[in-house]
Design a protein around this motif. Structure first.
Motif: not given
Length: 263
Positions: A30-33, A42-50, A35-40, A99-103
């Motif tokens: 919840l501390s990251y939800f 992955k090799s399968d094009d799915s997103p990952v964050t810190i 909030t501005p996050l860098e989205v990377v 990453i799009t704020g959907f809970p």
């Protein structure tokens, strides 16, 4: 699913520990939800964050402290071999939602015994909801979870996370056959929709392209609530399944859905 070498008391111990893990990482998630996050990608094009990586590291650290002999498989960091028991964790199931704020994203924690699903937990940090499952029982919070009595696709409430999952023609056709035959169809939710199914609020979930960390925790919950969950051929899901998942409220509904999948 019966596991003669392990007892119900064992499941209670492990589910209590899984709840401790979920309690540990919920505030981190919840501390990251929102909030501005860098989205990377992955090799399968799915997103990952810190957030995904931080939460998985905390889960793995605590599991290794408590059960150093157990194996661990995580979405972001890979596998650690172990004995008969292996924990399978997904720190944030529904990263696109996250990453799009959907809970309605969740943390998934599963324990397998000899590669078979034994117990599992869905934790939904934003809403505070939690489902747990073991052989013969599923709970929503501290109360029993039970699937609906729906037996006809024409009466069924259908869910999938996204129609975009069904990228190839045969998968898309199977999706259309089932979803159009249902009474209503809704999209979105990731692991949350399996909790809804376990609690009787929807009746069929169809998905494809999933990985073991996406579905292993769901199996004991759906089955413990009285539902069915298999691959699209009706076979039990394992860590080696190809990721086509069908979950249904009743055996008859499941059989009819399987028949529709194959035309």
């Amino acid at each position: 699913m019966a596991h003669p070498a392990v007892a119900a008391d064992d499941a209670d111990v492990y589910l209590s520990f899984a709840a401790e893990l979920a309690d540990l990482v919920r505030p981190i998630v919840l501390s990251y939800f929102r909030t501005p996050l860098e989205v990377v990608s992955k090799s399968d094009d799915s997103p990952v964050t810190i957030a995904d990586r931080t939460v998985e590291l905390r889960l793995r650290e605590r599991i290794e402290q408590r059960f150093p002999e157990h194996g661990i498989i995580g979405e972001e960091i890979g596998g650690k071999p172990g004995g008969a028991f292996t924990w399978i964790v997904d720190p944030i199931d529904g990263t696109k939602s996250f990453i799009t704020g959907f809970p309605l994203f969740g943390t998934l924690i599963a324990l397998t015994y000899q590669e078979q699903p034994f117990c599992g937990l869905i934790d939904v940090p934003f809403t505070g909801e939690r489902w747990t499952g073991k052989p013969g029982q599923a709970l929503f919070g501290t109360g029993s979870a039970r699937t609906s009595a729906c037996e006809r696709i024409a009466d069924a409430r259908f869910y999938t996370t996204s129609p975009d999952m069904f990228a190839n023609r045969s998968d898309a056709e199977a999706f259309e056959r089932i979803s159009r035959a249902a009474r209503l169809r809704r999209f979105g939710g990731d692991c949350y929709i399996y909790g809804l199914l376990a609690s009787g609020h929807c009746d069929i979930v169809l998905e494809t392209g999933l990985q073991p960390h996406d579905y292993m925790a769901l199996i004991p919950i759906v089955q413990g609530a009285g539902g069915c969950i298999t691959d699209w051929a009706g076979r039990p899901l394992t860590i080696r399944s190809v990721g086509r998942v069908l979950a249904s409220a009743t055996p008859r509904l499941h059989a009819d859905a399987l028949a529709l999948i194959h035309g």
